[in-house]
Design a protein around this motif. Structure first.
Motif, PDB file in Angstrom:
ATOM      1  N   LEU A  77       0.848  -1.194   0.000  1.00 54.39           N
ATOM      2  CA  LEU A  77       0.000   0.000   0.000  1.00 54.39           C
ATOM      3  C   LEU A  77       0.882   1.241   0.000  1.00 54.39           C
ATOM      4  N   GLN A  78       0.513   2.210  -0.820  1.00 56.77           N
ATOM      5  CA  GLN A  78       1.232   3.477  -0.839  1.00 56.77           C
ATOM      6  C   GLN A  78       0.241   4.619  -0.719  1.00 56.77           C
TER       7      GLN A  78
ATOM      8  N   GLU B 143      -0.550  -3.918   4.327  1.00 57.24           N
ATOM      9  CA  GLU B 143      -1.927  -3.651   4.746  1.00 57.24           C
ATOM     10  C   GLU B 143      -2.081  -3.736   6.270  1.00 57.24           C
TER      11      GLU B 143
ATOM     12  N   ALA C  35      -0.996  -0.615   7.896  1.00 52.34           N
ATOM     13  CA  ALA C  35      -1.965   0.450   7.627  1.00 52.34           C
ATOM     14  C   ALA C  35      -3.181   0.291   8.539  1.00 52.34           C
TER      15      ALA C  35
ATOM     16  N   HIS D 212      -7.679   3.330   4.420  1.00 49.89           N
ATOM     17  CA  HIS D 212      -7.062   4.160   3.378  1.00 49.89           C
ATOM     18  C   HIS D 212      -7.171   5.647   3.709  1.00 49.89           C
TER      19      HIS D 212
ATOM     20  N   VAL E  99      -4.380   7.017  -2.210  1.00 53.00           N
ATOM     21  CA  VAL E  99      -3.873   5.743  -1.705  1.00 53.00           C
ATOM     22  C   VAL E  99      -3.905   4.734  -2.851  1.00 53.00           C
TER      23      VAL E  99
ATOM     24  N   THR F 115      -3.053   0.807  -4.212  1.00 53.18           N
ATOM     25  CA  THR F 115      -2.778  -0.573  -3.834  1.00 53.18           C
ATOM     26  C   THR F 115      -2.792  -1.427  -5.090  1.00 53.18           C
TER      27      THR F 115
ATOM     28  N   HIS G 230      -0.217   0.545  -8.713  1.00 53.56           N
ATOM     29  CA  HIS G 230       0.928   1.100  -8.015  1.00 53.56           C
ATOM     30  C   HIS G 230       1.691   2.096  -8.870  1.00 53.56           C
TER      31      HIS G 230
END
Lengths: 120, 162, 274
Positions: free
Chosen positions: B45-46, B65, B68, B90, B119, B121, B125
């Motif tokens: 996740l970014q 995840e 997060a 998110h 966000v 995922t 990406h």
């Protein structure tokens, strides 16, 4: 008293609400709005005594919301809760008629200092 | 064009100070540095936010995840057994990177605008930022999982927008 | 609200008995947020359990900690922001024009743990008009213990989170384990000393600016009047007085003139009283 909280993040609205309670402002009625446009509607509907608004939001930013309110002749006390607390932003906020800027991340003391005069 | 690229006020020390403030105030947690192996694989996740104007760049938070979810639970003071919906997770990490971005912006001179957090995922990406110049990077330990906080700069941010 | 009404009542009575400070209904969350760290430290599950332990067995140490936690006003850096903007954009530039000796003296009269005098120094360092000037800040407080903390100049992460932007933090502080220490550039101009505002002031010289913020509210009218009269004697005739946002000299000591300064106000001694 009624307070409108505008922030596009639901999680951040929750945190603002929690911090307001920790700062001793639990006994007010809070109305949430997910962006500037919704906030404008809620303000018209509820006639709050205070508006707390994020700066960056879709569908009308916080500063656009404040300017829209003042253009309508609405003088409701208005404060920003924003991740950008630079002196330039504070100047822009003050010139548009904002009472205060609370910078994120914040502590309950920041709300106590800024809101004490408005909500007590 | 970047403003004063040689003497960028954004460095590891500033970013780490911002992260310390955000962790304490927003997450009620102390920052623990990551002493494990450097996470090289792209995180699951970014969360990222762009800065555009006199200074162009990107602040990015990457993690698994699970980390997060932990960060979101800490922000919402949710109980350990409470399962948060993915949109809240998110939203929460997006806000973390947003607040970090706003405070990083505070160190810049000139006219720079902060975007809205995004966000990413899975397959969407954003890997194009690899071409950008890294300005700062720290890896933190979130209860055994690495969390990276990175700042990149680029001459033209359009290249890294998807 | 998660603190039990009985627990709140008990704490409210304790605080009122020990400090004469009244916690109004609606301050439940304040009690909860201030006592949570104490409860955690004592190994109690939550604030209710912690308060119950106090009710069951009188513990003077814990009782004092509870009163302190609820009566100590945690100070912010650049508190209220506006007075420091006024200092940077208006007061210091005007004093710079009026002073040929390139020296400024400031008194912080209720400095608590040091955030205010250090904020004054950081603001002066940020004001080009007084760059390179000699700055002398006298910071006083009634409480010797809090002055010790102020002198140390070391603050926890929580304390630096109250009003210090990260850029200012890394510019003027160095990391020391989990704490932050103020840099010598900021601490060197500040002298801390104990002082009771109710008593005659010791010899301190003349000041160009006096910060007397959020302290008059604790005194009755005759004491307020007396303090303001004695402040006039240590303030330069063209000096500036800063009060808290909710305080004013009107009706207390009319020798002062209120002047708008940005979005806040400063006070100067009226011409005929100089």
């Amino acid at each position: 008293m009624k307070v409108v909280i505008a922030d596009d993040s639901r999680v951040m609205r929750q945190i603002v609400l929690r911090t307001l309670r920790q700062a001793g402002f639990a006994h007010h009625e809070y109305v949430e709005a997910a962006d500037g446009a919704e906030a404008l509607e809620r303000i018209a509907e509820h006639g709050p005594e205070l508006v707390l608004s994020d700066w960056n939001m879709p569908n009308k930013t916080g500063i656009e919301l404040l300017r829209a309110l003042r253009a309508q002749g609405n003088t409701v006390p208005f404060g920003f809760v924003t991740s950008e607390g630079s002196p330039e932003m504070r100047d822009v906020a003050a010139q548009a008629g904002a009472l205060f800027v609370i910078a994120k991340p914040f502590t309950p003391e920041a709300f106590e200092d800024a809101l004490g005069a408005v909500l007590s | 064009m970047s403003l004063l690229p040689e003497t960028s006020p954004i460095d590891d020390e500033l970013v780490r100070a911002v992260v310390d403030q955000v962790w304490e105030s927003l997450l009620g947690a102390e920052v623990v540095p990551w002493y494990g192996e450097d996470p090289v694989a792209p995180p699951a996740l970014q969360a990222q936010v762009t800065l555009t104007g006199d200074w162009n760049g990107l602040v990015r938070l990457g993690c698994a995840e699970g980390a997060a979810e932990g960060i979101a639970a800490a922000m919402l003071m949710a109980g350990a057994d409470e399962e948060l919906p993915p949109e809240d997770v998110h939203d929460a990490v997006g806000e973390v990177v947003n607040v970090v971005g706003g405070n990083v912006k505070g160190a810049l001179l000139g006219d720079t605008a902060l975007g809205l957090p995004r966000v990413l995922t899975g397959p969407d990406h954003d890997t194009r930022t690899v071409a950008a110049v890294p300005v700062s990077r720290c890896v933190l330990d979130w209860h055994g999982l690495p969390v990276t906080v990175e700042v990149f700069t680029h001459e033209n941010t359009k290249e890294c927008r998807s | 609200m998660s603190i039990a009404p009985e627990a709140f009542t008990f704490v409210r009575d304790l605080v009122r008995r020990e400090s004469a400070i009244v916690l109004d209904p609606g301050k439940e969350y304040l009690v909860e947020s201030r006592l949570t760290p104490l409860a955690r430290h004592a190994g109690e599950g939550d604030v209710d359990a912690y308060v119950r332990s106090l009710q069951v067995r009188h513990d003077p140490v814990r009782s004092r900690q509870v009163v302190e936690a609820l009566t100590t006003n945690e100070t912010s850096w650049f508190r209220d922001a506006d007075p420091f903007t006024a200092l940077r954009t208006q007061v210091l530039p005007e004093l710079a024009k009026a002073r040929t000796n390139r020296q400024l003296r400031v008194w912080c009269a209720a400095c608590s743990s040091g955030q205010e005098p250090y904020s004054v120094v950081m603001t002066a360092l940020d004001t080009p008009a007084v760059a390179g000037w000699r700055l002398d800040v006298v910071a006083t407080d009634l409480n010797e213990e809090i002055l010790q903390r102020a002198r140390r100049g070391t603050y926890s992460q929580l304390e630096v989170n109250r009003g210090l932007p990260a850029t200012t933090l890394v510019k003027h502080f160095t990391r020391e384990g989990a704490s932050w220490r103020i840099s010598p550039t900021v601490s060197a101009p500040v002298t801390f000393r104990p002082l009771n505002l109710m008593r005659p002031f010791p010899p301190m010289g003349t000041f160009d600016a006096v910060f007397l913020r959020n302290v008059l509210i604790y005194f009755d009218l005759p004491t307020k009047r007396d303090i303001l009269r004695r402040v006039r004697q240590v303030l330069a005739p063209d000096g500036y007085l800063f009060l808290g946002a909710a305080e004013m000299t009107m009706g207390v000591d009319d020798s002062w003139q209120r002047m708008p300064a940005g979005r806040s106000s400063v006070y100067r001694i009226r011409g005929e009283e100089r």
